[in-house]
Design an enzyme around this catalytic site. Structure first.
Site, mmCIF file in Angstrom:
data_model
loop_
_atom_site.group_PDB
_atom_site.id
_atom_site.type_symbol
_atom_site.label_atom_id
_atom_site.label_comp_id
_atom_site.label_asym_id
_atom_site.label_seq_id
_atom_site.Cartn_x
_atom_site.Cartn_y
_atom_site.Cartn_z
ATOM 1 N N GLY A 1 0.820 -1.212 0.000
ATOM 2 C CA GLY A 1 0.000 0.000 0.000
ATOM 3 C C GLY A 1 0.850 1.257 0.000
ATOM 4 O O GLY A 1 0.392 2.333 -0.370
ATOM 5 N N ASP B 1 1.119 -11.286 6.396
ATOM 6 C CA ASP B 1 1.647 -10.392 5.352
ATOM 7 C C ASP B 1 2.966 -9.780 5.802
ATOM 8 O O ASP B 1 3.656 -9.146 5.009
ATOM 9 C CB ASP B 1 0.631 -9.291 5.018
ATOM 10 C CG ASP B 1 0.115 -8.569 6.258
ATOM 11 O OD1 ASP B 1 -0.442 -9.239 7.140
ATOM 12 O OD2 ASP B 1 0.288 -7.349 6.362
ATOM 13 N N ASP C 1 -2.891 6.709 2.649
ATOM 14 C CA ASP C 1 -2.290 7.659 1.707
ATOM 15 C C ASP C 1 -0.993 7.200 1.023
ATOM 16 O O ASP C 1 -0.439 7.922 0.196
ATOM 17 C CB ASP C 1 -2.039 8.998 2.417
ATOM 18 C CG ASP C 1 -1.198 8.825 3.674
ATOM 19 O OD1 ASP C 1 -0.614 7.732 3.852
ATOM 20 O OD2 ASP C 1 -1.125 9.767 4.483
ATOM 21 N N GLY C 2 -0.486 6.036 1.413
ATOM 22 C CA GLY C 2 0.747 5.552 0.780
ATOM 23 C C GLY C 2 2.000 6.227 1.300
ATOM 24 O O GLY C 2 3.086 6.029 0.745
ATOM 25 N N LYS D 1 9.765 2.865 0.809
ATOM 26 C CA LYS D 1 8.595 2.787 1.687
ATOM 27 C C LYS D 1 8.158 4.212 1.992
ATOM 28 O O LYS D 1 8.951 5.013 2.485
ATOM 29 C CB LYS D 1 8.955 2.040 2.973
ATOM 30 C CG LYS D 1 7.757 1.837 3.904
ATOM 31 C CD LYS D 1 8.065 0.815 4.967
ATOM 32 C CE LYS D 1 6.904 0.676 5.947
ATOM 33 N NZ LYS D 1 7.186 -0.345 6.957
HETATM 34 P P1 AMP Z 1 1.448 -3.149 8.184
HETATM 35 O O1 AMP Z 1 0.631 -3.635 9.325
HETATM 36 O O2 AMP Z 1 2.122 -1.823 8.427
HETATM 37 O O3 AMP Z 1 2.416 -4.161 7.698
HETATM 38 O O4 AMP Z 1 0.444 -2.803 6.984
HETATM 39 C C1 AMP Z 1 -0.660 -3.600 6.626
HETATM 40 C C2 AMP Z 1 -1.180 -3.168 5.287
HETATM 41 O O5 AMP Z 1 -1.568 -1.800 5.301
HETATM 42 C C3 AMP Z 1 -0.192 -3.307 4.146
HETATM 43 O O6 AMP Z 1 -0.882 -3.710 3.012
HETATM 44 C C4 AMP Z 1 0.340 -1.913 3.991
HETATM 45 O O7 AMP Z 1 0.829 -1.668 2.697
HETATM 46 C C5 AMP Z 1 -0.891 -1.080 4.288
HETATM 47 N N1 AMP Z 1 -0.558 0.266 4.772
HETATM 48 C C6 AMP Z 1 -0.057 0.609 5.979
HETATM 49 N N2 AMP Z 1 0.113 1.938 6.061
HETATM 50 C C7 AMP Z 1 -0.292 2.460 4.878
HETATM 51 C C8 AMP Z 1 -0.353 3.791 4.324
HETATM 52 N N3 AMP Z 1 -0.001 4.861 5.024
HETATM 53 N N4 AMP Z 1 -0.811 3.911 3.070
HETATM 54 C C9 AMP Z 1 -1.195 2.849 2.355
HETATM 55 N N5 AMP Z 1 -1.165 1.594 2.806
HETATM 56 C C10 AMP Z 1 -0.714 1.396 4.051
HETATM 57 MG MG MG Z 2 3.274 -4.977 6.425
#
Ligand code: AMP
Ligand code: MG
Length: 518
Positions: free
Chosen positions: A101, A268, A133-134, A121
């Site tokens: 994301g 994931d 927001d990515g 990232k």
């Molecule tokens: P994480 O728990 O941080 O590993 O993230 C879980 C999911 O949420 C993954 O698919 C990430 O890419 C997505 N994600 C986390 N933060 C963001 C963000 N700010 N913008 C877009 N996707 C996010």
């Molecule tokens: Mg992750």
């Protein structure tokens, strides 16, 4: 500047046919092509000189092009950046499609016969950004940057970090999810690993019942990352699963050794190469407490607490087994491998704890000695890192033992009466056990100091680096980065960091409490 680009993932695997950046469910594909967001005013905060060298970027790093590429301003010539499609089990439940994301893979390169995937990232939206927001903020980016490299130098399998940059843009975040959003500085970490493939890359294809793409991904992973396992066959797939189990076990036993708590062990966030990946609300054990997790989002159930990490890896491996089952069609054989994990992880844990205690020979009662230690360690707050480091100074005289480790106790006044008695009993058992060892005291303490780090990235240390960086002072980032390259060395100049967590950090956001907000 000519890089040895050898893209594989986005060449050999099926891509999402849609090119626009809209959020969507992607099917029958392993990734989507995307373009990083151009930051408005990027600036470099820090680079890892080891990674520069590992990648052969010595010349590249001296050019302005380096910042442009690793902040997302420019795409490397002849490359096609992409976001991976994956799913995952989050906190025990199937969450469907997740995907990169906010991670964007730039390219794969080869240097000195090794292959590396380069990833940004926090470089903007992708089809997998869902409702976010990515982007990434400075605080979480500093934590990821410092910890990736610290873990590597501790000898823990991990993804690496190449650079840390500011985007120059502001990012809105509600740190504790309590209705107080605020603008923060945006940042970008350039991450590096042989591959960023996760368990979830397989799971999403299995969930879509897309056996064809699942097999393509499996064969790709084996060909490029497990080539010694041989040509595709059911036997090879089983050997692959076994090796993923062993690598994941190795990773989590290292975590237990150094007191690292990942915080979000969703499938994931499980690398298919057994690397520590996605540094979010992780933390380092200070007082030895098997129930501790730094992640406030998980405070109710503590699913990902320190003591259960090896069992959670098993649970995650079971999800991977389910995902690749269609390629093997023999649940019994997969289950056998999971059962082996269950036995082997106990053995591996015992051996690791023995090494922390400086025990090399085989003795019947070692498991009991370790269980007893874990019990006493939890009686009064005792700093894990300091305790094990000081243990190397224990020469076998039970009377002097408590004196040797006294700096590890958060409440020295509590070490009296029953607690003191229990400690004395444990130390006298330990002293008796040490007498049976064939190694000399000097050899033993040298070995102990090579498995029990002196310096780890305690949360409050990262927080001090963050607070200073928010004001434009990057000196603590550099100091910690440099110190953590040699976590097992005495490094007298850094002695101030060999200390219990200060009281002010006990209940501070970022130090004892971390959310997934990043
Ligand atoms: P994480 O728990 O941080 O590993 O993230 C879980 C999911 O949420 C993954 O698919 C990430 O890419 C997505 N994600 C986390 N933060 C963001 C963000 N700010 N913008 C877009 N996707 C996010
Ligand atoms: Mg992750």
């Amino acid at each position: 500047m000519k890089l040895n680009i050898k893209d594989k993932f986005n060449k050999d695997l099926p891509s999402d046919p849609i090119f626009e950046n809209s959020r969507r469910q992607v099917r029958n594909a392993c990734f989507s092509f995307v373009t990083p967001k151009k930051p408005s005013k990027p600036s470099l905060i820090h680079v890892s000189s080891e990674m520069i060298e590992t990648l052969g970027f010595e010349e590249f790093a001296k050019t302005p092009n380096f910042l442009e590429v690793f902040s997302g301003v420019k795409v490397l010539p002849n490359t096609n950046p992409y976001a991976m499609c994956y799913g995952g089990h989050q906190f025990g439940n199937w969450a469907g499609q997740l995907g990169d994301g906010r991670a964007i893979n730039l390219a794969e390169i080869e240097n000195k016969d090794k292959s590396w995937a380069l990833q940004l990232k926090g470089a903007g939206e992708t089809p997998y950004s869902r409702n976010a927001d990515g982007l990434a903020v400075l605080r979480s980016s500093i934590r990821e940057y410092l910890c990736s490299e610290a873990m590597f130098h501790l000898g823990v399998p991990t993804t690496r970090a190449l650079s840390l940059s500011l985007s120059g843009d502001e990012v809105l975040r509600d740190v504790m999810y309590d209705g107080n959003p605020a603008n923060e500085k945006g940042a970008i970490v350039a991450r590096v690993a042989p591959s960023f493939i996760r368990f979830g890359n397989f799971e999403i294809l299995a969930a879509q019942r897309d056996d064809k793409t699942l097999k393509t991904l499996m064969d790709f992973t084996i060909k490029h990352h497990y080539p010694h396992l041989g040509k595709p066959s059911k036997g090879t797939y089983l050997r692959f699963f076994k090796e993923v189990c062993l690598r994941s076990m190795d990773m989590v036993i290292h975590w237990q050794r150094v007191g690292f708590v990942h915080g979000v062990m969703n499938t994931d966030n499980m690398s298919i190469l057994g690397l520590t990946i996605d540094y979010g609300p992780y933390g380092w054990l200070e007082d030895y407490n098997l129930d501790w997790t730094p992640n406030t989002t998980d405070s109710a159930h503590k699913r990902y607490r320190f003591g259960t990490q090896p069992q959670i890896v098993l649970w995650n491996l079971l999800q991977l087994a389910n995902a690749i089952y269609p390629l093997i069609e023999d649940a019994g054989l997969l289950q056998d491998i999971l059962n082996e994990y269950q036995e082997e992880v106990q053995e591996a844990y015992l051996e690791m704890m023995k090494s922390k205690l400086g025990l090399f020979d085989k003795e019947e009662d070692d498991r009991k000695l370790i269980e007893d230690l874990e019990e006493v360690l939890e009686l009064s707050e005792t700093d894990m890192t300091i305790f094990f480091r000081l243990l190397a100074d224990f020469k076998g005289e039970a009377e002097k033992a408590l004196e040797a480790v006294k700096d590890a106790f958060y409440n020295p006044d509590e070490i009296k009466g029953k607690i003191e008695a229990k400690w004395k009993i444990w130390f006298s058992q330990y002293a008796v056990r040490l007498e049976k060892e064939s190694k000399s005291v000097a050899e033993r303490s040298k070995h102990m100091n090579s498995v029990n780090p002196k310096y780890v990235l305690r949360n409050y240390m990262a927080q001090l680096a963050i607070d200073a960086a928010e004001d434009g002072d990057y000196s603590i980032i550099d100091e910690l980065f440099t110190m953590l390259k040699k976590p097992y060395d005495e490094q007298k100049t850094y002695q101030k960091w060999f200390a219990r967590r200060p009281d002010w950090a006990r209940h501070k956001v970022g130090c004892s409490m971390l959310s997934c907000s990043s």
